[in-house]
Scaffold this motif. Sequence first.
Motif, short mmCIF file in Angstrom:
data_model
loop_
_atom_site.label_atom_id
_atom_site.label_comp_id
_atom_site.label_asym_id
_atom_site.label_seq_id
_atom_site.Cartn_x
_atom_site.Cartn_y
_atom_site.Cartn_z
N LYS A 1 -7.68 -5.70 -5.65
CA LYS A 1 -8.09 -4.77 -6.70
C LYS A 1 -7.87 -3.31 -6.29
CE LYS A 1 -12.00 -3.83 -9.66
NZ LYS A 1 -13.42 -3.98 -9.84
N ALA A 2 -7.90 -3.03 -5.00
CA ALA A 2 -7.74 -1.66 -4.51
C ALA A 2 -6.29 -1.19 -4.53
CB ALA A 2 -8.30 -1.54 -3.10
N LEU A 3 -5.35 -2.12 -4.50
CA LEU A 3 -3.93 -1.76 -4.45
C LEU A 3 -3.34 -1.76 -5.86
CD1 LEU A 3 -2.93 -3.96 -1.41
CD2 LEU A 3 -3.24 -1.48 -1.43
N PRO A 4 -2.68 -0.68 -6.25
CA PRO A 4 -2.13 -0.59 -7.62
C PRO A 4 -1.23 -1.77 -8.03
CG PRO A 4 -2.01 1.54 -6.55
CD PRO A 4 -2.45 0.55 -5.50
N LYS A 5 -0.38 -2.23 -7.13
CA LYS A 5 0.56 -3.30 -7.48
C LYS A 5 -0.11 -4.67 -7.64
CE LYS A 5 4.63 -1.19 -5.44
NZ LYS A 5 5.71 -1.31 -4.47
N THR A 6 -1.30 -4.84 -7.09
CA THR A 6 -1.97 -6.14 -7.17
C THR A 6 -3.34 -6.04 -7.86
OG1 THR A 6 -2.92 -5.83 -4.96
CG2 THR A 6 -0.83 -7.04 -5.11
N ARG A 7 -3.61 -4.90 -8.46
CA ARG A 7 -4.92 -4.68 -9.10
C ARG A 7 -5.25 -5.77 -10.13
NH1 ARG A 7 -5.22 1.08 -9.94
NH2 ARG A 7 -5.88 0.98 -7.79
N TRP A 8 -4.26 -6.18 -10.92
CA TRP A 8 -4.47 -7.22 -11.93
C TRP A 8 -4.92 -8.53 -11.28
CZ3 TRP A 8 -1.79 -11.76 -11.61
CH2 TRP A 8 -0.68 -11.77 -10.76
N PHE A 9 -4.33 -8.86 -10.14
CA PHE A 9 -4.66 -10.10 -9.43
C PHE A 9 -6.10 -10.03 -8.89
CE2 PHE A 9 -4.32 -12.88 -5.59
CZ PHE A 9 -4.19 -14.08 -6.28
N GLY A 10 -6.47 -8.88 -8.35
CA GLY A 10 -7.84 -8.70 -7.85
C GLY A 10 -8.86 -8.85 -8.97
N ASP B 1 0.83 -1.21 0.00
CA ASP B 1 0.00 0.00 0.00
C ASP B 1 0.86 1.25 0.00
OD1 ASP B 1 -2.15 1.74 0.13
OD2 ASP B 1 -2.40 1.50 2.29
N THR B 2 1.52 1.50 -1.11
CA THR B 2 2.43 2.65 -1.21
C THR B 2 1.70 3.98 -1.30
OG1 THR B 2 2.54 2.34 -3.60
CG2 THR B 2 4.25 1.28 -2.28
N LEU B 3 0.41 3.96 -1.61
CA LEU B 3 -0.36 5.20 -1.72
C LEU B 3 -1.21 5.52 -0.48
CD1 LEU B 3 -1.60 4.86 -5.42
CD2 LEU B 3 0.38 6.11 -4.55
N GLY B 4 -1.15 4.67 0.51
CA GLY B 4 -1.91 4.91 1.73
C GLY B 4 -3.41 4.77 1.54
N LEU B 5 -3.85 3.79 0.76
CA LEU B 5 -5.26 3.59 0.46
C LEU B 5 -5.97 2.67 1.45
CD1 LEU B 5 -4.87 3.01 -3.38
CD2 LEU B 5 -5.51 5.14 -2.22
N VAL B 6 -5.19 1.99 2.27
CA VAL B 6 -5.74 0.97 3.15
C VAL B 6 -5.41 1.30 4.61
CG1 VAL B 6 -5.66 -1.49 3.74
CG2 VAL B 6 -5.50 -0.78 1.35
N THR B 7 -6.39 1.10 5.46
CA THR B 7 -6.18 1.19 6.90
C THR B 7 -6.41 -0.19 7.48
OG1 THR B 7 -6.90 3.49 7.02
CG2 THR B 7 -6.99 2.22 9.05
N CYS B 8 -5.45 -0.71 8.22
CA CYS B 8 -5.57 -2.02 8.84
C CYS B 8 -5.79 -1.84 10.34
CB CYS B 8 -4.32 -2.84 8.59
SG CYS B 8 -3.98 -3.13 6.84
N LEU B 9 -6.86 -2.45 10.83
CA LEU B 9 -7.17 -2.36 12.24
C LEU B 9 -7.30 -3.76 12.83
CD1 LEU B 9 -9.98 0.35 12.43
CD2 LEU B 9 -7.62 0.58 13.13
N PRO B 10 -6.66 -4.01 13.96
CA PRO B 10 -6.87 -5.29 14.62
C PRO B 10 -8.29 -5.37 15.19
CG PRO B 10 -5.41 -3.89 15.91
CD PRO B 10 -5.71 -3.16 14.64
#
Length: 108
Positions: free
Chosen positions: A89-98, A37-46
């Motif tokens: 799909k939300a992450l640019p580097k893995t969008r193709w996989f999503g 998540d190089t663009l800061g699009l995701v927030t991970c919460l426990p």
Amino acid sequence: MARKEADFSKYMRDVLVIFDDTCPVCRAAVEKVRKLDTLGLVTCLPCSDVKQLDIPDCPAPEEFERALHIRTPEGNWYSGSEAIAILSKALPKTRWFGRFLLLPGISQ
């Protein structure tokens, strides 16, 4: 303990990932997501933190211990393999996989 309604508003614009913080595999997966998540699009919460927040339409707390859950900025909830596909799909580097995971016949 009083609910912290205001605390959740800062996550509304992000894809919110809720994971079981007692699970070593889950923690390792979240670390990988954070690196991707190089663009800061995701927030991970426990899930232990989520129980204190007032999140709209939030699944029952015990559900977070069974599978990864995500909430999109539009307010949609996904879990398990579908959550992984939407998150990818939300992450640019893995969008193709999503996109691949969401193809008919691939996702179930």
